[in-house]
Design a protein around this motif. Structure first.
Motif, PDB file in Angstrom:
ATOM      1  N   SER A  87       0.848  -1.198   0.000  1.00 33.39           N
ATOM      2  CA  SER A  87       0.000   0.000   0.000  1.00 33.39           C
ATOM      3  C   SER A  87       0.885   1.250   0.000  1.00 33.39           C
ATOM      4  N   ASN A  90       1.074   6.976   2.910  1.00 28.64           N
ATOM      5  CA  ASN A  90       0.111   8.075   2.862  1.00 28.64           C
ATOM      6  C   ASN A  90      -1.182   7.721   3.582  1.00 28.64           C
ATOM      7  N   VAL A  91      -1.556   6.438   3.541  1.00 28.12           N
ATOM      8  CA  VAL A  91      -2.782   6.002   4.204  1.00 28.12           C
ATOM      9  C   VAL A  91      -2.634   6.157   5.718  1.00 28.12           C
ATOM     10  N   THR A  92      -1.463   5.834   6.235  1.00 31.15           N
ATOM     11  CA  THR A  92      -1.197   5.970   7.665  1.00 31.15           C
ATOM     12  C   THR A  92      -1.360   7.414   8.120  1.00 31.15           C
ATOM     13  N   THR A 100      -4.192   8.327  -2.309  1.00 35.76           N
ATOM     14  CA  THR A 100      -4.260   7.780  -0.956  1.00 35.76           C
ATOM     15  C   THR A 100      -5.613   7.139  -0.701  1.00 35.76           C
ATOM     16  N   TRP A 101      -6.654   7.809  -1.143  1.00 38.79           N
ATOM     17  CA  TRP A 101      -8.009   7.254  -0.980  1.00 38.79           C
ATOM     18  C   TRP A 101      -8.117   5.905  -1.670  1.00 38.79           C
ATOM     19  N   LYS A 103      -5.774   3.720  -2.323  1.00 39.61           N
ATOM     20  CA  LYS A 103      -5.004   2.696  -1.618  1.00 39.61           C
ATOM     21  C   LYS A 103      -5.737   2.244  -0.354  1.00 39.61           C
ATOM     22  N   GLY A 104      -6.365   3.198   0.326  1.00 37.33           N
ATOM     23  CA  GLY A 104      -7.140   2.853   1.516  1.00 37.33           C
ATOM     24  C   GLY A 104      -8.335   1.978   1.172  1.00 37.33           C
ATOM     25  N   GLU A 107      -7.160  -1.521   0.497  1.00 37.62           N
ATOM     26  CA  GLU A 107      -6.888  -2.230   1.754  1.00 37.62           C
ATOM     27  C   GLU A 107      -8.163  -2.816   2.342  1.00 37.62           C
ATOM     28  N   ARG A 121       2.759  -0.662   4.262  1.00 33.76           N
ATOM     29  CA  ARG A 121       2.642   0.731   3.824  1.00 33.76           C
ATOM     30  C   ARG A 121       4.027   1.371   3.794  1.00 33.76           C
TER      31      ARG A 121
END
Length: 199
Positions: A87, A90-92, A100-101, A103-104, A107, A121
């Motif tokens: 991932s 950026n998600v973290t 980022t959206w 990739k989230g 997940e 990540r």
């Protein structure tokens, strides 16, 4: 190369790729669930690292979310035992951009079907074959006499070396790790310091 020592690798792609050590290739339409299912037969572990990183690419949603959904369904049908997803850090940090959206969302799709999945990540990845990020910065330093850099404290990077990332993934497999892990380099580096290291 570390992966080649421990596993027989099969690559799935929509275009020809040549990587030393990979002896099995499956090329086709990655949006085709039937192609994905057939390509995954005989595999125990799936490492999903395909993605579009340009937040403005019109195919961002299709590739990062819809293709991932198809891959998850195919993996389920092919009875994949372990799902690993690369991932983004950026998600973290909760970045508010389309990449980022996506990739989230990917997940969440994976975890819903594979709750034992290992999600990595990473920060910016550098090493052999890198054609973006630090590679571009390196070429600029070697080409231009003056390079403007950010001086703010928040503009540092903590890039991770590709071989270190592979070792982390291998350790995760050996220990049957699950969950979400943010992976960064050993220390934060300012653009100025990175430039001096490259020079």
């Amino acid at each position: 190369k570390e992966l080649f020592k421990h596993y027989n690798l099969r690559a799935l792609s929509n275009h020809p790729i040549k990587v030393d050590g990979i002896t099995q290739y499956k090329m086709g339409d990655l949006s085709d669930e039937n192609f994905l299912t057939d390509s995954l037969k005989g595999c125990d572990i799936l490492l999903h690292a395909a993605a579009i990183t340009n937040a403005f690419d019109p195919q961002l949603k299709n590739v990062n979310i819809l293709y991932t959904s198809n891959l998850v369904n195919a993996a389920k049908k092919a009875k994949i035992k372990k799902f690993i997803y690369v991932s983004s850090e950026n998600v973290t940090y909760g970045c508010k951009d389309p990449y980022t959206w996506s990739k989230g969302e990917a997940e969440r799709i994976i975890i819903k079907v594979f709750p034992e999945a290992l999600i990595i990540r990473p920060s910016i990845i550098f090493g052999r074959g890198d054609k973006r990020y630090l590679s571009i910065f390196t070429k600029a330093i070697k080409t231009w006499p003056i390079i403007p850099v950010f001086s703010a404290k928040d503009s540092s990077l903590q890039p991770v070396y590709i071989d270190d990332l592979v070792r982390i993934i291998l350790n995760g497999l050996r220990k049957n790790k699950k969950g979400i892990y943010t992976v960064v380099g050993a220390e934060p580096l300012s653009f100025e310091k990175i430039g001096k290291i490259i020079q």
